[in-house]
Scaffold this motif. Sequence first.
Motif, PDB file in Angstrom:
ATOM      1  N   LEU A   6     -34.097 -27.228  -0.853  1.00  0.00           N
ATOM      2  CA  LEU A   6     -35.143 -27.773  -0.398  1.00  0.00           C
ATOM      3  C   LEU A   6     -36.349 -27.666  -2.065  1.00  0.00           C
ATOM      4  CD1 LEU A   6     -37.299 -29.707   0.984  1.00  0.00           C
ATOM      5  CD2 LEU A   6     -38.054 -27.209   2.445  1.00  0.00           C
ATOM      6  N   GLU A   7     -36.646 -28.266  -2.660  1.00  0.00           N
ATOM      7  CA  GLU A   7     -37.561 -28.182  -3.347  1.00  0.00           C
ATOM      8  C   GLU A   7     -39.014 -28.676  -3.520  1.00  0.00           C
ATOM      9  OE1 GLU A   7     -37.252 -27.375  -8.119  1.00  0.00           O
ATOM     10  OE2 GLU A   7     -36.449 -29.517  -7.947  1.00  0.00           O
ATOM     11  N   ILE A   8     -39.713 -27.971  -3.326  1.00  0.00           N
ATOM     12  CA  ILE A   8     -41.530 -28.124  -3.627  1.00  0.00           C
ATOM     13  C   ILE A   8     -42.069 -28.114  -5.029  1.00  0.00           C
ATOM     14  CG2 ILE A   8     -43.310 -28.067  -1.971  1.00  0.00           C
ATOM     15  CD1 ILE A   8     -42.072 -26.758   0.166  1.00  0.00           C
ATOM     16  N   GLY A   9     -42.269 -29.784  -5.275  1.00  0.00           N
ATOM     17  CA  GLY A   9     -42.763 -29.213  -7.232  1.00  0.00           C
ATOM     18  C   GLY A   9     -43.904 -29.263  -6.845  1.00  0.00           C
ATOM     19  N   LEU A  10     -44.845 -28.810  -7.452  1.00  0.00           N
ATOM     20  CA  LEU A  10     -46.358 -28.870  -7.466  1.00  0.00           C
ATOM     21  C   LEU A  10     -46.936 -28.190  -9.056  1.00  0.00           C
ATOM     22  CD1 LEU A  10     -46.384 -25.526  -4.707  1.00  0.00           C
ATOM     23  CD2 LEU A  10     -46.850 -27.806  -3.994  1.00  0.00           C
ATOM     24  N   ARG A 153     -51.514 -26.557  -3.967  1.00  0.00           N
ATOM     25  CA  ARG A 153     -51.352 -27.699  -5.164  1.00  0.00           C
ATOM     26  C   ARG A 153     -50.674 -28.591  -4.792  1.00  0.00           C
ATOM     27  NH1 ARG A 153     -55.173 -24.222  -5.505  1.00  0.00           N
ATOM     28  NH2 ARG A 153     -55.567 -23.022  -7.671  1.00  0.00           N
ATOM     29  N   PRO A 154     -51.303 -29.426  -5.698  1.00  0.00           N
ATOM     30  CA  PRO A 154     -51.228 -30.748  -4.916  1.00  0.00           C
ATOM     31  C   PRO A 154     -49.558 -30.898  -5.075  1.00  0.00           C
ATOM     32  CG  PRO A 154     -52.700 -30.799  -6.859  1.00  0.00           C
ATOM     33  CD  PRO A 154     -52.643 -29.598  -6.437  1.00  0.00           C
ATOM     34  N   ILE A 155     -48.733 -31.883  -4.183  1.00  0.00           N
ATOM     35  CA  ILE A 155     -46.994 -32.215  -4.784  1.00  0.00           C
ATOM     36  C   ILE A 155     -47.031 -32.631  -5.626  1.00  0.00           C
ATOM     37  CG2 ILE A 155     -44.934 -32.006  -2.712  1.00  0.00           C
ATOM     38  CD1 ILE A 155     -46.601 -31.346  -0.656  1.00  0.00           C
ATOM     39  N   GLN A 156     -45.928 -32.970  -6.477  1.00  0.00           N
ATOM     40  CA  GLN A 156     -46.072 -34.138  -7.614  1.00  0.00           C
ATOM     41  C   GLN A 156     -44.441 -34.455  -7.298  1.00  0.00           C
ATOM     42  OE1 GLN A 156     -47.615 -34.977 -10.011  1.00  0.00           O
ATOM     43  NE2 GLN A 156     -49.317 -33.012  -8.755  1.00  0.00           N
ATOM     44  N   TRP A 157     -43.399 -33.648  -6.475  1.00  0.00           N
ATOM     45  CA  TRP A 157     -42.167 -33.919  -6.056  1.00  0.00           C
ATOM     46  C   TRP A 157     -41.538 -33.458  -4.895  1.00  0.00           C
ATOM     47  CZ3 TRP A 157     -42.992 -30.998 -10.504  1.00  0.00           C
ATOM     48  CH2 TRP A 157     -41.903 -29.801 -10.702  1.00  0.00           C
ATOM     49  N   LEU A 158     -40.486 -33.715  -4.849  1.00  0.00           N
ATOM     50  CA  LEU A 158     -39.319 -33.603  -3.311  1.00  0.00           C
ATOM     51  C   LEU A 158     -37.984 -33.426  -3.732  1.00  0.00           C
ATOM     52  CD1 LEU A 158     -41.697 -33.871  -0.172  1.00  0.00           C
ATOM     53  CD2 LEU A 158     -41.544 -31.776  -1.151  1.00  0.00           C
ATOM     54  N   VAL A 159     -36.946 -32.443  -3.793  1.00  0.00           N
ATOM     55  CA  VAL A 159     -35.566 -32.602  -3.800  1.00  0.00           C
ATOM     56  C   VAL A 159     -35.200 -32.334  -2.331  1.00  0.00           C
ATOM     57  CG1 VAL A 159     -33.927 -31.810  -4.442  1.00  0.00           C
ATOM     58  CG2 VAL A 159     -36.048 -32.474  -6.055  1.00  0.00           C
ATOM     59  N   SER A 160     -34.360 -33.132  -1.749  1.00  0.00           N
ATOM     60  CA  SER A 160     -33.545 -32.325  -0.432  1.00  0.00           C
ATOM     61  C   SER A 160     -32.626 -33.038  -0.502  1.00  0.00           C
ATOM     62  CB  SER A 160     -34.948 -33.576   0.893  1.00  0.00           C
ATOM     63  OG  SER A 160     -34.005 -32.864   1.793  1.00  0.00           O
ATOM     64  N   LEU A 161     -31.211 -32.256  -0.575  1.00  0.00           N
ATOM     65  CA  LEU A 161     -29.937 -32.476  -0.466  1.00  0.00           C
ATOM     66  C   LEU A 161     -29.496 -31.078   0.499  1.00  0.00           C
ATOM     67  CD1 LEU A 161     -29.696 -32.462  -4.604  1.00  0.00           C
ATOM     68  CD2 LEU A 161     -29.443 -33.769  -3.079  1.00  0.00           C
ATOM     69  N   GLU A 163     -25.672 -30.593   0.509  1.00  0.00           N
ATOM     70  CA  GLU A 163     -24.606 -30.794  -0.683  1.00  0.00           C
ATOM     71  C   GLU A 163     -24.599 -32.345  -1.551  1.00  0.00           C
ATOM     72  OE1 GLU A 163     -21.663 -29.820  -0.820  1.00  0.00           O
ATOM     73  OE2 GLU A 163     -22.654 -27.823   0.328  1.00  0.00           O
ATOM     74  N   ASN A 164     -24.189 -33.316  -1.586  1.00  0.00           N
ATOM     75  CA  ASN A 164     -24.998 -34.772  -2.245  1.00  0.00           C
ATOM     76  C   ASN A 164     -25.369 -35.814  -2.124  1.00  0.00           C
ATOM     77  OD1 ASN A 164     -22.538 -35.443  -1.153  1.00  0.00           O
ATOM     78  ND2 ASN A 164     -20.998 -36.194  -3.316  1.00  0.00           N
ATOM     79  N   GLU A 165     -25.389 -35.783  -0.184  1.00  0.00           N
ATOM     80  CA  GLU A 165     -26.671 -36.075   0.422  1.00  0.00           C
ATOM     81  C   GLU A 165     -27.910 -35.513  -0.093  1.00  0.00           C
ATOM     82  OE1 GLU A 165     -27.081 -38.351   4.612  1.00  0.00           O
ATOM     83  OE2 GLU A 165     -25.477 -36.746   4.318  1.00  0.00           O
ATOM     84  N   VAL A 166     -28.758 -36.927   0.037  1.00  0.00           N
ATOM     85  CA  VAL A 166     -30.084 -36.808  -0.247  1.00  0.00           C
ATOM     86  C   VAL A 166     -30.867 -36.846   1.274  1.00  0.00           C
ATOM     87  CG1 VAL A 166     -32.298 -38.177  -1.149  1.00  0.00           C
ATOM     88  CG2 VAL A 166     -30.370 -37.720  -2.633  1.00  0.00           C
ATOM     89  N   ALA A 176     -38.169 -37.734  -0.834  1.00  0.00           N
ATOM     90  CA  ALA A 176     -37.773 -36.730  -1.082  1.00  0.00           C
ATOM     91  C   ALA A 176     -36.209 -37.627  -1.608  1.00  0.00           C
ATOM     92  CB  ALA A 176     -37.379 -36.015   0.516  1.00  0.00           C
ATOM     93  N   ASP A 177     -36.170 -36.485  -3.198  1.00  0.00           N
ATOM     94  CA  ASP A 177     -34.440 -37.599  -3.365  1.00  0.00           C
ATOM     95  C   ASP A 177     -34.126 -36.222  -4.121  1.00  0.00           C
ATOM     96  OD1 ASP A 177     -36.398 -36.694  -6.024  1.00  0.00           O
ATOM     97  OD2 ASP A 177     -36.953 -38.749  -6.239  1.00  0.00           O
ATOM     98  N   ARG A 178     -33.103 -36.952  -4.911  1.00  0.00           N
ATOM     99  CA  ARG A 178     -32.234 -35.886  -6.239  1.00  0.00           C
ATOM    100  C   ARG A 178     -32.821 -35.571  -7.401  1.00  0.00           C
ATOM    101  NH1 ARG A 178     -27.253 -36.312  -5.334  1.00  0.00           N
ATOM    102  NH2 ARG A 178     -27.608 -37.385  -3.897  1.00  0.00           N
ATOM    103  N   PHE A 179     -34.531 -36.051  -7.904  1.00  0.00           N
ATOM    104  CA  PHE A 179     -34.346 -35.306  -8.960  1.00  0.00           C
ATOM    105  C   PHE A 179     -35.280 -34.291  -8.803  1.00  0.00           C
ATOM    106  CE2 PHE A 179     -33.374 -39.639  -8.373  1.00  0.00           C
ATOM    107  CZ  PHE A 179     -32.767 -39.836  -9.773  1.00  0.00           C
TER     108      PHE A 179
END
Length: 673
Positions: A6-10, A153-161, A163-166, A176-179
Motif C-alpha cells: 500500500l503506497e499513499i502518494g502525496l 497533504r493532498p493525495i496524488q496517487w494510490l498503489v494497492s497490490l 502480489e501482482n493483483e490490484v 488505487a492501482d499499480r502505478f
Amino acid sequence: MANYLLEIGLEEVPAHLVTPSINQLAERMTAFLNENRLQFDQIVKFSTPRRLTVLVEGLAEQSEAIDEEVKGPSAKIAKDSEGNWSKAIQGFSRGQGVTPDDLVLNGDYYFAKKHIEGVKASDLLAKIGAEVISKMTFSTYMKWGNNDFLFVRPIQWLVSLLENEVIAFDLLDVTADRFSRGHRFLADVEIELENASEYASKLPEYFVMVDAEHRKAEISAQILALAAENQWQVTLHKDLLEEVNNIVEYPTAFVGAFDPKYLSVPAEVLVTSMRDNQRYFEVYNQNGELAPNFISVRNGNAEHIENVVLGNEKVLVARLEDAEFFWKEDQKLKIEDLVAKLSKVTFHAKIGSITEHMARTKEVAARLAEIAGLTATEKADVARAAEIYKFDLLTGMVGEFDELQGVMGEKYALLAGENANVAAAIREHYMPTSAEGALPETKVGSVLAAVDKIDSVLSFFNVGLIPSGSNDPYALRRAVQGLTRIIEKMNWRFDFAAFIDQFTGENHAELLDFVKARVQKILLEKLDRYDIVEAAINGSKFDIANMMEAAFVIDSHKLHEPFKPAIENVSRTINLVKKATEIGKVDPVFFESEAEQKLYDAIDALQEDWAEMTCELKFRTIVHGLAPAIELFFENVMVMVENERVRENRLALLAQVVVLTGSLADFSLINTK
C-alpha cells in the motif's frame, strides 16, 4: 502466503510529520489486519516526503475461520406466558443471523453459536481506504478542491497490490492501482509495478530511495566522507539528520563556504543560522574551531551541483549579514536602557509587563536562594540576574533569531562587564527547553530558572488561566516539569506548598494538584507501580525532591521479603488512626503491656535524627525497626478498648508512627495483594 503493498502518494509532507505518519499507518494497518483475523508475518515501512508506504509480508490468503458463542437474553424473559419466543429473544436471534430454535440454553442464559467462515484477503483489503487511510489523524491537516476530506497533504496517487493483483478502492477521485511515481524532478513519470515485492528495488531506478533508514545511512556516509576529505569534524545531530532525511528522496551531500569575516560573530549565532534556519551541518577544524564552511544535502543527484552550492551560499550570506549587523548594533545598547523599556513589553494582558514579572521573580528568588543554601555572593548574583535577565528580548539579534534568547543575553552581559555567574544564569534560566532537555549547571542559574517558572505558573493560575485537558497555551506543564527536574537535580528539600503560600494569589490548591500531577507523570514514565508513585506523592509533606526519591527507594525494595508485612503493618496503623476524632499526647503511664513500651521506645529513638535521614535510611528503618515493633504491638494490644483514656493513648502512640512514616509516603496506598 503473499505480500501486500500500500503506497499513499502525496504532496510534500512537512519533515516533522513524515516519521509519525508512517508509524501511524503501520499501526493502523496492524490493527486492521488483527481485527479482521488476517494473519501476517511482518509489516515493513517505507517513507519519503512524498509517500507513505507499508509492505505486509507473509499475508494469509483469507482470514481465520472461528466458532463464536454470543450471550443472549436470560431464560426468564425468553418466552411469554403462552410459551412463545419473546420479542427480546427474536430480536437477538435476528441480530446473530440464527433462529430462536438454534439458540442453546446454558445455565440461565441463551447463547447463539455461530461458525464464521474466513474471508478472502482481497475482499478485506478493498476496505483499506475507508478503514485505514481515512481514519488517520494528524496535528496538521489540509483540505483540497471542494472536498470535505482532510489529510496531512493532498493525495496524488494510490498503489494497492496483493502480489501482482490490484486491490482497487477509491478515495475521493483517486483510484488505487499499480502505478507509483518517480522523483519529482529527476524522473517525473509513472512507474508500473508488476508485483508488491519489487517496490523497494524498483523505485531507486527512478531516483527514489524509499527505505528511510537506508536513506539516512546514505546521508550520514556522504557527510562523513566530505568531512574526512576536508579534515573537518562534524556532528550528525540526531534531530537535524532526521529532518534532512525527511525532506529528500534522493540525497546528495555537498560542501558550501562563507566569508571567514563572519567568524567574528559568536559561533552560536552562526550555528543557529546554518543548523536551525537552513538545515546545514556546521563543521569544525581539527582544533574544534568553527570553520567557514557547511555541509548540506540536496534532493537530487550531483548534476549541476555547483549551482546548488552557489544558491545555498547566497541564502546563508544574507542571514549572516543580518547577524553581523545586529551583533555590532546591539553592542551599542546599554542593559539598563533595555531593562527600562521592558516595562512597556506585555508579559500577558491579564498579568502585566515583563518588568513586573521580573520584580516578582526577584522576590521569589531571594526566598529560594535561602532554602538552597547559597552563599552571600551567590545570593547577590541571583538578585542581580533577576533584575536584568530578560533584557536581551529587546536586542536586534534576538528579535531576528528568537532561538538565541538567553544565549545572547549571556554574551551581551559579559561584554557589559557582568560577572560570569550572572551571565550564565541569564542563559540558563530558559532551561530545560524540552521535556528531557539539559538542566542548568550553576547554582545561580538553577535558582533563576526555577523561580522564573514558579512565578509564571503562579501568575497564570492567579488570574484563572489554568490548563484543562490537553489545552495548555502557555506551556505551564512544561514549566512545572522543568521545575520538578531542577529541584530533583539540586536536591532542594522544602515544603513547596508552604513556599508558594508566602506569595499572595488565587487557586493555590489547584496549582498544587497541577504540580503533583506533573511529578506523578515523570515518575510513571520511569516506574511501573502506580500505587507506589501515589503513595510517594501523597505523603504528609509537599516536598518534591522527597517525593521523587521516596518513589524510587520504595520501588527498589518492592521484591524484598520484608516489604509486604512491613507495608501491611504501617497501613493498618494509618487506617486505625484515621478513625480517631482527636489525637492527644502519649503518656507512658497508661501503657498496659511491654509491646506498647517497645513501640514507644522505637519511635522515641528516631525522633531526633529522622528529619536528617535519607529516604533510603528511613525506609530501611521502617522495615527493620518500626514495622516489627508495630507487629508486636498488634499481636499483644487491643487498640479499641472500652477504657477511653487507654484507647486514646494507644491511638496517639500509633499517630506518632503515622507522622514518621507519612514524611516518606502514605503507605496505605500501596497494594500488597
